[in-house]
Write an enzyme that holds these catalytic residues in place. Structure first.
Site, PDB file in Angstrom:
ATOM      1  N   GLY A 144       0.840  -1.197   0.000  1.00 26.42           N
ATOM      2  CA  GLY A 144       0.000   0.000   0.000  1.00 26.42           C
ATOM      3  C   GLY A 144       0.866   1.234   0.000  1.00 26.42           C
ATOM      4  O   GLY A 144       2.057   1.174   0.328  1.00 26.42           O
ATOM      5  N   HIS A 146       8.017  -7.102  -3.406  1.00 22.21           N
ATOM      6  CA  HIS A 146       6.794  -7.452  -4.136  1.00 22.21           C
ATOM      7  C   HIS A 146       7.040  -8.718  -4.966  1.00 22.21           C
ATOM      8  O   HIS A 146       7.528  -8.642  -6.099  1.00 22.21           O
ATOM      9  CB  HIS A 146       6.366  -6.306  -5.055  1.00 22.21           C
ATOM     10  CG  HIS A 146       5.821  -5.127  -4.325  1.00 22.21           C
ATOM     11  ND1 HIS A 146       4.502  -5.028  -3.948  1.00 22.21           N
ATOM     12  CD2 HIS A 146       6.430  -3.996  -3.869  1.00 22.21           C
ATOM     13  CE1 HIS A 146       4.306  -3.892  -3.305  1.00 22.21           C
ATOM     14  NE2 HIS A 146       5.460  -3.245  -3.237  1.00 22.21           N
TER      15      HIS A 146
END
Length: 521
Positions: A56, A171
């Site tokens: 986020g 990620h």
């Protein structure tokens, strides 16, 4: 499909939340995206097989930053935290997150610890990972052992097999993380013990049974565009209820070369659908006459489509029998439509699908949306599984208004013919070079209101330029221009200028999105 093990991807505002869900599906495990605003009790009530906490844009210290309830990560369900989710989980479990002031963005080398690891089993000790963070986990929660570090994050990953808690700062869902998919697979298989049952054949069988139960003995109509979504949706419904389905194909004259035949001949032969073809080519040309503004053209095309489809639907309804009325309308809504239209509320407020273009209020049908749980790549696999022709399954994305918005200027029959011939050449050469599945799409744009000087044969010409717009993208939200080999571009240019006499110049659009859009209009 309700009994399929489900992985919940908790969206903390990440640009990659849907991508995480797709990567889980690619590992043959069903996943759904849910907003972080759902309570832990609501998420746990869905009996997930595992939970993934997304990244986020916020700092965990920012005012109003998305919160994580401790109950979600202490319920005994396997949890994987990614980036922001990793930091939020660390804090919730008693670890600490530092505002280091040292940002780490882009490609970074992660160094794995030498001990055996659940997440990193079978992977090299050093690997390239994709980072995007400012804060960093300073100390892992009690019971969690650190399993990786990077130059900007001493605690870049941790694991607790007993509580089945795992996390990485990077990620793994993006392709830049070289072992990212294996990290996710290891979490699903080794950490969460989930069997890979979400496969195209299982999905197709379940969808067909679901449609059959939903529709019963009623009749169904489908607005068939010839695109992947509407074609696969129609084929599934045909498999489920047979001749209870009638498909309406509006030939508006704005399709590419060969696509009308794909629908009228190939699709019908492969699926056996009852197809009603409405020849509305002149009607659409009349509606577009004199219009040059892109929005005016879009509105005119959408308006005419609704009117034509509405009349065809009413004709079908009038021909119904009282015992088995037409009650259902097929729409090719995909899972990203469901997620994006929910507005972060967790609800699925389905937006009007481009194949139908927004239906009149007096068409009181209930919706059949067989693809609403699927991503585009899954739709293609299901289509192949049930026999939809490959030419349709692998058709590149194509805008609802068709070639009408790939002509800069007024749309006429002559200009459509010019663009169709140029587009067919570009597609043929890309296919011959084996690039048609590597390139996400390649719009060909006719600059109809522009003329350029050229020399063809022994004479001076004053013809139209066309623009090639090859792009690569995963979600259409962002895109980059595709580096097509020069020799392929040369062949496309040579053939177009030799075979389409009205065109004397071919140019290449090398703009990314943003700032440019994929279509010119």
């Amino acid at each position: 499909m309700t009994t399929t093990p489900t992985v919940l991807v908790v969206d903390f505002g990440a640009q990659y939340a849907q991508l995480i869900a797709r990567r889980v599906r690619e590992a043959d495990v069903y996943s759904e995206v849910v907003p972080h605003t759902l309570s832990a009790a609501e998420m746990l009530a869905r009996d997930p097989a595992a939970i993934i906490l997304s990244g986020g844009p916020s700092s965990v210290y920012a005012e109003g930053a998305p919160a994580l309830e401790e109950a979600l990560v202490t319920a005994g369900i396997p949890v994987l935290g990614i980036c922001y989710g990793f930091q939020a989980m660390a804090r919730a479990l008693g670890g600490s997150v530092a505002r280091t002031g040292q940002r780490e963005y882009g490609e970074t080398t992660a160094q794995l610890e030498p001990e055996e690891s659940t997440l990193f089993a079978g992977q090299p000790d050093e690997q390239i990972v994709w980072m995007s963070h400012g804060d960093a986990v300073e100390t892992a929660p009690d019971g969690c052992r650190v399993t990786a570090s990077t130059p900007g994050a001493r605690v870049a990953a941790f694991e607790d097999d007993e509580r089945r808690i795992y996390g990485v700062q990077w990620h793994p869902e993006v392709l830049h993380s070289t072992q990212g998919q294996q990290v996710l697979v290891n979490f699903l298989r080794r950490g969460a013990s989930i069997e890979p049952t979400w496969t195209s054949d299982n999905v197709a069988e379940a969808l067909i049974a679901q449609i059959r139960e939903q529709v019963g003995a009623d009749r169904v109509i489908c607005g068939l565009s010839g695109g992947v979504d509407s074609s696969v949706a129609a084929a599934l419904v045909q498999r489920a209820v047979g001749d209870q389905l009638t498909c309406v194909f509006v030939d508006h004259g704005l399709l590419r070369e060969g696509e009308v035949e794909q629908v009228e001949e190939d699709f019908v032969e492969a699926t056996g659908v009852d197809l009603v073809v409405v020849d509305a080519r002149q009607r659409f040309l009349d509606a577009l006459a004199g219009k040059t503004d892109p929005e005016d053209k879009r509105k005119a095309i959408g308006r005419e489509f609704i009117r034509v489809f509405e009349q065809a639907a009413r004709d079908i309804v009038q021909a119904e029998d009282d015992e088995h009325p037409v009650k259902w309308l097929v729409q090719g809504t995909l899972y990203p439509d469901v997620v994006e239209s929910g507005g972060g509320s967790g609800t699925a407020n389905i937006k009007s699908h481009h194949n139908v273009g927004g239906l009149p209020d007096d068409l009181q049908f209930q919706l059949v949306e067989p693809l609403r749980l699927l991503f585009k790549d899954e739709v293609r696999q299901v289509g192949l599984e049930i026999g939809v022709p490959e030419g349709i399954v692998w058709r590149q994305p194509f805008p609802g208004p068709g070639l009408g918005i790939r002509i800069v200027g007024e749309v006429t029959g002559e200009r459509l013919d010019i663009l169709r011939r140029a587009d067919a050449i570009a597609r043929a050469e890309l296919s011959a070079a084996g690039l048609d599945r590597e390139i996400w799409q390649c719009p060909v744009v006719l600059l109809a209101d522009v003329r350029s000087v050229g020399v063809q044969g022994d004479g001076r010409t004053y013809g139209h330029p066309v623009v090639l717009r090859p792009v690569s993208s995963e979600d259409a939200m962002t895109a980059d221009w595709t580096r097509v080999p020069y020799d392929v571009l040369a062949r496309i240019s040579s053939r177009i200028t030799n075979e389409v006499e009205e065109i004397n110049r071919v140019v290449l659009d090398v703009t990314s999105k943003p700032p440019g859009t994929i279509e010119w209009e």
